[in-house]
Design a protein around this motif. Structure first.
Motif, mmCIF file in Angstrom:
data_model
loop_
_atom_site.group_PDB
_atom_site.id
_atom_site.type_symbol
_atom_site.label_atom_id
_atom_site.label_comp_id
_atom_site.label_asym_id
_atom_site.label_seq_id
_atom_site.Cartn_x
_atom_site.Cartn_y
_atom_site.Cartn_z
ATOM 1 N N SER A 32 0.835 -1.201 0.000
ATOM 2 C CA SER A 32 0.000 0.000 0.000
ATOM 3 C C SER A 32 0.869 1.250 0.000
ATOM 4 O O SER A 32 2.036 1.221 0.412
ATOM 5 C CB SER A 32 -0.914 0.007 1.227
ATOM 6 N N GLU A 33 0.301 2.343 -0.450
ATOM 7 C CA GLU A 33 1.031 3.603 -0.495
ATOM 8 C C GLU A 33 1.524 4.049 0.884
ATOM 9 O O GLU A 33 2.687 4.468 1.020
ATOM 10 C CB GLU A 33 0.154 4.688 -1.126
ATOM 11 N N PRO A 34 0.697 3.960 1.956
ATOM 12 C CA PRO A 34 1.192 4.374 3.276
ATOM 13 C C PRO A 34 2.408 3.582 3.747
ATOM 14 O O PRO A 34 3.335 4.152 4.327
ATOM 15 C CB PRO A 34 -0.013 4.144 4.200
ATOM 16 N N ILE A 35 2.433 2.291 3.487
ATOM 17 C CA ILE A 35 3.543 1.470 3.979
ATOM 18 C C ILE A 35 4.775 1.656 3.109
ATOM 19 O O ILE A 35 5.922 1.627 3.596
ATOM 20 C CB ILE A 35 3.142 -0.018 4.102
ATOM 21 N N ARG A 36 4.580 1.871 1.795
ATOM 22 C CA ARG A 36 5.738 2.160 0.930
ATOM 23 C C ARG A 36 6.367 3.486 1.320
ATOM 24 O O ARG A 36 7.595 3.624 1.345
ATOM 25 C CB ARG A 36 5.313 2.184 -0.543
ATOM 26 N N ARG A 37 5.529 4.464 1.652
ATOM 27 C CA ARG A 37 6.048 5.776 2.071
ATOM 28 C C ARG A 37 6.812 5.663 3.391
ATOM 29 O O ARG A 37 7.867 6.269 3.569
ATOM 30 C CB ARG A 37 4.893 6.768 2.196
ATOM 31 N N LEU A 38 6.281 4.842 4.313
ATOM 32 C CA LEU A 38 6.957 4.646 5.599
ATOM 33 C C LEU A 38 8.310 3.985 5.398
ATOM 34 O O LEU A 38 9.300 4.365 6.031
ATOM 35 C CB LEU A 38 6.076 3.807 6.526
ATOM 36 N N ARG A 39 8.387 2.997 4.514
ATOM 37 C CA ARG A 39 9.672 2.347 4.240
ATOM 38 C C ARG A 39 10.687 3.348 3.699
ATOM 39 O O ARG A 39 11.862 3.346 4.082
ATOM 40 C CB ARG A 39 9.490 1.182 3.256
ATOM 41 N N ASP A 40 10.227 4.228 2.794
ATOM 42 C CA ASP A 40 11.128 5.250 2.243
ATOM 43 C C ASP A 40 11.622 6.191 3.342
ATOM 44 O O ASP A 40 12.799 6.572 3.372
ATOM 45 C CB ASP A 40 10.410 6.068 1.160
ATOM 46 N N GLU A 41 10.726 6.563 4.253
ATOM 47 C CA GLU A 41 11.112 7.468 5.349
ATOM 48 C C GLU A 41 12.133 6.802 6.262
ATOM 49 O O GLU A 41 13.102 7.436 6.708
ATOM 50 C CB GLU A 41 9.868 7.878 6.155
ATOM 51 N N ILE A 42 11.935 5.513 6.531
ATOM 52 C CA ILE A 42 12.870 4.780 7.385
ATOM 53 C C ILE A 42 14.252 4.721 6.738
ATOM 54 O O ILE A 42 15.267 4.996 7.379
ATOM 55 C CB ILE A 42 12.349 3.362 7.670
ATOM 56 N N MET A 43 14.298 4.367 5.438
ATOM 57 C CA MET A 43 15.579 4.256 4.760
ATOM 58 C C MET A 43 16.271 5.606 4.654
ATOM 59 O O MET A 43 17.504 5.683 4.616
ATOM 60 C CB MET A 43 15.373 3.653 3.367
ATOM 61 N N ASP A 44 15.487 6.688 4.633
ATOM 62 C CA ASP A 44 16.060 8.027 4.550
ATOM 63 C C ASP A 44 16.672 8.447 5.875
ATOM 64 O O ASP A 44 17.752 9.048 5.920
ATOM 65 C CB ASP A 44 14.984 9.029 4.117
ATOM 66 N N ILE A 45 16.010 8.135 6.988
ATOM 67 C CA ILE A 45 16.451 8.635 8.295
ATOM 68 C C ILE A 45 17.351 7.646 9.034
ATOM 69 O O ILE A 45 18.102 8.038 9.935
ATOM 70 C CB ILE A 45 15.219 9.001 9.167
ATOM 71 N N ALA A 46 17.310 6.361 8.662
ATOM 72 C CA ALA A 46 18.087 5.340 9.382
ATOM 73 C C ALA A 46 19.583 5.643 9.465
ATOM 74 O O ALA A 46 20.196 5.431 10.514
ATOM 75 C CB ALA A 46 17.855 3.956 8.765
ATOM 76 N N PRO A 47 20.225 6.137 8.396
ATOM 77 C CA PRO A 47 21.678 6.359 8.488
ATOM 78 C C PRO A 47 22.086 7.452 9.471
ATOM 79 O O PRO A 47 23.256 7.555 9.819
ATOM 80 C CB PRO A 47 22.059 6.762 7.047
ATOM 81 N N THR A 48 21.159 8.295 9.910
ATOM 82 C CA THR A 48 21.490 9.361 10.846
ATOM 83 C C THR A 48 21.370 8.847 12.279
ATOM 84 O O THR A 48 20.875 7.743 12.518
ATOM 85 C CB THR A 48 20.551 10.561 10.676
ATOM 86 N N ASP A 49 21.809 9.678 13.218
ATOM 87 C CA ASP A 49 21.657 9.337 14.638
ATOM 88 C C ASP A 49 20.538 10.146 15.281
ATOM 89 O O ASP A 49 20.450 10.215 16.511
ATOM 90 C CB ASP A 49 22.977 9.588 15.385
ATOM 91 N N ALA A 50 19.689 10.762 14.461
ATOM 92 C CA ALA A 50 18.624 11.619 14.988
ATOM 93 C C ALA A 50 17.653 10.818 15.852
ATOM 94 O O ALA A 50 17.244 9.719 15.471
ATOM 95 C CB ALA A 50 17.865 12.279 13.845
ATOM 96 N N PRO A 51 17.269 11.342 17.033
ATOM 97 C CA PRO A 51 16.239 10.679 17.848
ATOM 98 C C PRO A 51 14.915 10.609 17.073
ATOM 99 O O PRO A 51 14.530 11.572 16.399
ATOM 100 C CB PRO A 51 16.116 11.592 19.071
ATOM 101 N N VAL A 52 14.237 9.477 17.169
ATOM 102 C CA VAL A 52 12.996 9.268 16.427
ATOM 103 C C VAL A 52 11.872 8.923 17.393
ATOM 104 O O VAL A 52 12.053 8.102 18.302
ATOM 105 C CB VAL A 52 13.152 8.131 15.390
ATOM 106 N N LEU A 53 10.709 9.548 17.182
ATOM 107 C CA LEU A 53 9.493 9.185 17.909
ATOM 108 C C LEU A 53 8.555 8.501 16.932
ATOM 109 O O LEU A 53 8.171 9.085 15.917
ATOM 110 C CB LEU A 53 8.825 10.420 18.506
ATOM 111 N N ILE A 54 8.206 7.264 17.235
ATOM 112 C CA ILE A 54 7.308 6.487 16.382
ATOM 113 C C ILE A 54 5.917 6.548 16.975
ATOM 114 O O ILE A 54 5.691 6.124 18.104
ATOM 115 C CB ILE A 54 7.773 5.029 16.273
ATOM 116 N N MET A 55 4.974 7.084 16.212
ATOM 117 C CA MET A 55 3.588 7.197 16.656
ATOM 118 C C MET A 55 2.727 6.165 15.930
ATOM 119 O O MET A 55 2.891 5.937 14.735
ATOM 120 C CB MET A 55 3.052 8.608 16.388
ATOM 121 N N GLY A 56 1.825 5.558 16.669
ATOM 122 C CA GLY A 56 0.933 4.585 16.041
ATOM 123 C C GLY A 56 0.083 3.884 17.073
ATOM 124 O O GLY A 56 0.449 3.799 18.247
ATOM 125 N N GLU A 57 -1.046 3.372 16.635
ATOM 126 C CA GLU A 57 -1.940 2.658 17.534
ATOM 127 C C GLU A 57 -1.295 1.361 18.014
ATOM 128 O O GLU A 57 -0.337 0.855 17.409
ATOM 129 C CB GLU A 57 -3.260 2.350 16.818
#
Length: 458
Positions: free
Chosen positions: A153-178
C-alpha cells in the motif's frame, strides 16, 4: 572513508608564488594538496568521488572561478568550493554564495582564516561521503526492508522510504501509532539499516516496568546500594552503548524519572544508583507512543522539554484499516509462518473469507491479524465456517452494517490481483497483461483507477 581521506585539497591559482605559499601552509596542516595553474586542468582531474575540498582563485584566464564553480556543481554539488580573490566585493561574494560556493575569502587573508574554513569544509565533505556510502549500501538492502515491513500500500511504501532516509542518521525518532501497528518493527528497521546495526538493539516497554524499579532498570545500580541489590546491575541505557535504545510506551514513564532521562540525554551520561562515577553514553534513542504526547504535556503528565528532545524526527505507522489492501498479503504471510511452526498444512482463503478480512475493522491492527491467522491455521473447524467463527463477525447478507458491499469487495479483490501480478513480474506490464489476459488499454485503466504505478514494483 577515513579522516585522512577528507584532507585532500585541490588548489587552483594562476599566481605561481601565491599558489606555492598557500600549498606549503596547508601541507604543514597535513593536507594533501594537488596544485593547478588553471581551472580546466583541475576540472579534468575531479571526479564525483573526490573526498576533499577545492580552493580556487576567481580571476583566472580561460576559465574563471565562477565558471569553475558552476562546472563543479554540475559534477557534484556537494563538493565544497572555497573561492579566493583580490578583486572581491560584496556583490561578487553574494553571487558566489548563491551559486553554491562553500565560502568566499578576500586577499590578502590570514592563513589561519583559510585553514579554519578548509577544516569546516573537509568535515562537511567527510560527512557527505560517509552518508552517501551508507545510502548506496542500504539501497542494496531495499528488498530486505520490504520483508521486514510487509505491504504494497502507499502508506507502507512511504513509511519504508522514510525509514531508509532517516536510518543512516543518529537523529532521535518518535514512532507514533496505535497499539499493534508494528512500532517495534519500525524501530528494529531504524537500527538494522543504520551504522549502529553491529551494536545492540535494547528494547524497554515503559508500561510494563513497575515504578519502584524504573530507575534501576534504566540506569542500573551498584551492589549494596539498596535492600536486595546483591550485585551490580548494568541498566538498559548503559547496555545499549554503541547501539540503539528503544523506549516503547514512553508516555507511561513516571514524571520523576523523566527528569533523569532528560538529563542523561543532554549530558550523554548516566550514573548508576549508589555510584558517584558517571558512565558515558553513545546510543541512538528511538521512542514510541500510542497516544498524543503533546496532549499529555498539556495535561501535565509528560515533560514538554523531554518531548522535544525525543521528537526530532516523527514517524507515523498507519493503522491496518488505513491500508486494507495489505491485509490478504499479511494474512498469507502470517498463516504460512504458523503452518510451518505448527506443522499444519497451508490453506488458501476463499472469496468469502477474503470479504470477511476486508470488512473487519481490525482494532488490534497487525497484531490482531497475526493472532487470527495463527488461530485459523490451528482451528479444526470446517473451512467454510472457520474464519467467521474466529472473527465472531459472520458476513452479513446484502453487505449491511460494517461489511463491505459486494461491489466494494470485488474492487478490493481486483486490486489485490493486480498488485500480486505486478509484484510477481516486477512491474513488467507485458507479463501482467499475458497472465491476467487483459488488453493493455484495460490494464492501464484499472491501474489508473486504483492508483497503481509499475515503478513501485520494479
Amino acid at each position: 572513508m577515513t579522516a585522512s581521506d577528507s584532507k585532500h585539497l585541490f588548489l587552483v591559482d594562476d599566481d605561481n608564488e601565491m599558489r606555492a605559499a598557500t600549498a606549503q601552509w596547508l601541507e604543514l596542516s597535513d593536507y594533501h594538496v594537488h596544485s593547478f595553474a588553471e581551472a580546466r586542468s583541475a576540472l579534468g582531474a575531479l571526479t564525483r568521488d573526490f573526498p576533499g575540498v577545492v580552493v580556487s582563485d576567481v580571476r583566472m584566464p580561460r576559465m574563471d572561478g565562477m565558471e569553475f564553480l558552476a562546472s563543479i556543481n554540475a559534477l557534484d554539488p556537494d563538493i565544497p568550493v572555497v573561492l579566493i580573490t583580490a578583486h572581491g566585493d560584496v556583490e561578487m561574494a553574494v553571487r558566489a554564495m548563491r551559486a553554491g560556493a562553500y565560502d568566499f575569502i578576500e586577499k590578502p587573508f590570514e592563513p589561519e582564516r583559510l585553514l579554519e574554513v578548509v577544516i569546516r569544509a573537509s568535515e562537511k565533505r567527510q560527512l557527505v561521503m560517509e552518508n552517501r556510502a551508507l545510502r548506496e549500501q542500504l539501497a542494496g538492502g531495499a528488498e530486505d526492508i520490504a520483508h521486514k515491513l510487509i505491504g504494497n500500500s502507499e502508506p507502507i511504501r512511504r513509511l519504508r522510504d522514510e525509514i531508509m532516509d532517516i536510518a543512516p542518521t543518529d537523529a532521535p525518532v518518535l514512532i507514533m501509532g496505535e497499539t499493534g501497528t508494528g512500532k517495534e518493527i519500525v524501530a528494529h528497521c531504524l537500527h538494522d539499516f543504520s551504522a549502529r546495526r553491529k551494536g545492540r538493539f535494547v528494547a524497554v516497554n515503559c508500561g510494563a516496568v513497575p515504578e519502584t524499579v524504573f530507575e534501576s532498570e534504566l540506569f542500573g545500580h551498584e551492589k549494596g546500594s539498596f535492600t536486595g541489590a546483591d550485585q551490580r546491575r548494568i541498566g538498559r541505557f548503559e547496555y545499549a552503548h554503541g547501539g540503539s535504545l528503544f523506549l516503547d510506551e514512553i508516555g507511561s514513564m513516571p514524571l520523576a524519572l523523566q527528569v533523569k532521562v532528560l538529563r542523561a540525554l543532554q549530558e550523554r551520561e548516566i550514573t548508576r544508583i549508589g555510584s558517584n562515577e558517571a558512565q558515558p553514553l553513545d546510543l541512538r534513542l528511538i521512542c514510541a507512543a500510542n497516544h498524543d504526547l503533546l496532549a499529555e504535556c498539556a495535561a501535565g503528565n509528560f515533560r514538554e522539554d523531554l518531548y522535544y528532545r525525543i521528537n526530532v524526527v516523527e514517524l507515523r505507522v498507519p493503522p491496518l484499516r488505513k491500508r486494507k489492501e495489505d491485509i490478504p498479503l499479511l494474512f498469507d504471510y502470517f498463516a504460512s509462518l504458523a503452518a510451518a511452526d505448527y506443522g499444519r498444512p497451508e490453506v488458501a482463503l476463499s472469496s468469502q473469507d477474503l470479504g470477511l478480512l476486508l470488512s473487519h475493522e481490525w482494532p488490534g491492527n497487525v497484531r490482531e491479524l497475526k493472532n487470527i491467522a495463527e488461530r485459523y491455521v490451528l482451528s479444526s473447524m470446517p473451512l467454510d465456517q472457520r474464519l467467521g467463527a474466529i472473527l465472531q463477525q459472520p458476513l452479513k447478507e446484502g453487505g449491511g452494517g460494517d461489511s463491505l458491499s459486494l461491489q466494494d469487495q470485488l474492487r478490493q479483490h481486483e486490486r489485490l490481483l493486480l498488485e500480486q501480478a505486478l509484484t510477481r513480474h516486477h512491474g513488467d506490464i507485458q507479463a501482467v497483461m499475458e497472465e491476467l489476459e487483459l488488453p493493455r488499454r484495460t490494464l492501464n485503466e484499472k491501474m489508473s483507477r486504483y492508483g497503481l504505478d509499475r515503478k513501485g514494483y520494479l
